[in-house]
Design a protein around this motif. Structure first.
Motif, PDB file in Angstrom:
ATOM      1  N   LEU A  32       0.928  -1.167  -0.153  1.00  0.00           N
ATOM      2  CA  LEU A  32       0.344  -0.120  -0.046  1.00  0.00           C
ATOM      3  C   LEU A  32       0.372   1.339  -0.025  1.00  0.00           C
ATOM      4  O   LEU A  32       0.489   2.767  -0.464  1.00  0.00           O
ATOM      5  N   VAL A  33       2.166   1.471   0.944  1.00  0.00           N
ATOM      6  CA  VAL A  33       3.166   2.655   0.804  1.00  0.00           C
ATOM      7  C   VAL A  33       3.168   2.821  -0.908  1.00  0.00           C
ATOM      8  O   VAL A  33       3.477   4.464  -1.065  1.00  0.00           O
ATOM      9  N   ASP A  34       3.200   2.171  -1.908  1.00  0.00           N
ATOM     10  CA  ASP A  34       3.935   2.296  -3.041  1.00  0.00           C
ATOM     11  C   ASP A  34       2.634   3.153  -3.542  1.00  0.00           C
ATOM     12  O   ASP A  34       3.197   4.133  -5.107  1.00  0.00           O
ATOM     13  N   ILE A  35       1.692   3.460  -3.122  1.00  0.00           N
ATOM     14  CA  ILE A  35       1.038   4.759  -3.410  1.00  0.00           C
ATOM     15  C   ILE A  35       1.221   6.241  -2.897  1.00  0.00           C
ATOM     16  O   ILE A  35       0.749   7.083  -3.215  1.00  0.00           O
ATOM     17  N   GLY A  36       1.835   6.361  -2.169  1.00  0.00           N
ATOM     18  CA  GLY A  36       2.417   7.541  -2.001  1.00  0.00           C
ATOM     19  C   GLY A  36       2.769   7.638  -0.308  1.00  0.00           C
ATOM     20  O   GLY A  36       2.058   8.903  -0.312  1.00  0.00           O
ATOM     21  N   ALA A  41      11.457  11.929   6.002  1.00  0.00           N
ATOM     22  CA  ALA A  41      11.374  13.292   6.161  1.00  0.00           C
ATOM     23  C   ALA A  41      10.857  13.980   4.786  1.00  0.00           C
ATOM     24  O   ALA A  41      10.225  15.125   4.838  1.00  0.00           O
ATOM     25  N   GLY A  42      10.732  13.034   3.286  1.00  0.00           N
ATOM     26  CA  GLY A  42      10.641  14.079   2.324  1.00  0.00           C
ATOM     27  C   GLY A  42       9.194  14.402   2.567  1.00  0.00           C
ATOM     28  O   GLY A  42       8.597  14.947   2.157  1.00  0.00           O
ATOM     29  N   THR A  43       8.758  12.916   3.233  1.00  0.00           N
ATOM     30  CA  THR A  43       6.824  13.207   3.098  1.00  0.00           C
ATOM     31  C   THR A  43       6.702  13.565   4.453  1.00  0.00           C
ATOM     32  O   THR A  43       5.618  14.450   4.192  1.00  0.00           O
ATOM     33  N   ARG A  44       7.008  13.457   5.282  1.00  0.00           N
ATOM     34  CA  ARG A  44       6.798  14.967   6.564  1.00  0.00           C
ATOM     35  C   ARG A  44       6.587  15.769   5.870  1.00  0.00           C
ATOM     36  O   ARG A  44       6.080  16.721   6.547  1.00  0.00           O
ATOM     37  N   ASP A 163       3.466  12.284  -4.160  1.00  0.00           N
ATOM     38  CA  ASP A 163       3.262  11.067  -2.591  1.00  0.00           C
ATOM     39  C   ASP A 163       1.659  12.173  -2.778  1.00  0.00           C
ATOM     40  O   ASP A 163       1.262  12.828  -3.044  1.00  0.00           O
ATOM     41  N   LEU A 164       0.908  10.981  -1.997  1.00  0.00           N
ATOM     42  CA  LEU A 164      -0.334  11.311  -1.206  1.00  0.00           C
ATOM     43  C   LEU A 164       0.455  12.453  -0.543  1.00  0.00           C
ATOM     44  O   LEU A 164      -1.514  12.858   0.183  1.00  0.00           O
TER      45      LEU A 164
END
Length: 177
Positions: A32-36, A41-44, A163-164
């Motif tokens: 599931l994490v592959d959808i973003g 650090a970048g996602t935060r 990413d989402l």
């Protein structure tokens, strides 16, 4: 137990999570994490930028009625105010925003971007996003048009960030304010 809003939000979140999880496992055998939804650090950073920009945009929209004195803020000494209620509300709003983003910018959206291109995906999904909100209480045509534009912006945010977390942050910030 918690009412219609919480039940609806929980159902929305679980629908987005389940639909993405099942389709990704069935068709691509990917997590599931592959959808973003990965970490790092970048996602935060994307999530925080989204909250600030989404909340800032909503706050900006609220300033016009305040300046024109056609709107007002509730008094701070509201006896019904409780921090626990605010925190609970913010948690519910987060799960609602995350659920909608998984549904509208999740696996199916990403597959469409790959197969038919970004423009052919972002605009129609933005329109569907806006129309899906047309059943909200007290909605107007202007509100639906605004939500369509917001849906296009959220689609573009996904394309830019890959990413989402940026669209989730934007959506959450807007709804929270």
């Amino acid at each position: 137990v918690f009412g219609v809003v919480v039940a609806g939000t929980f159902a929305l979140f679980m629908t987005g999570l389940s639909a993405n999880f099942l389709t990704m496992r069935i068709f691509d055998r990917r997590p599931l994490v592959d959808i973003g939804l990965g970490g790092g650090a970048g996602t935060r950073r994307n999530f925080l930028i989204g909250i600030v920009c989404g909340g800032g945009a909503a706050a900006l929209m609220l300033t016009a009625p305040l300046i024109a004195q056609t709107g007002h803020l509730a008094p701070r000494d509201n006896p019904g105010f409780a921090w626990s209620s605010l925190i609970f509300y913010l948690a519910v709003v987060f799960f609602g925003a995350a659920g909608e983003e998984m549904m509208f910018r999740g696996y199916a959206f990403q597959l469409l971007v790959e197969k038919i291109g970004p423009f052919a995906t972002v605009l129609p999904v933005g329109v569907i996003f806006g129309l899906a909100h047309s059943f909200n209480p007290h909605v107007t045509v202007l509100a639906v048009l605004n939500t369509i534009l917001w849906g296009v912006l959220l689609g573009y945010a996904f394309l830019r960030s890959h990413d989402l977390w940026l669209p989730i942050g934007l959506h959450y910030g807007w709804n929270a304010v």
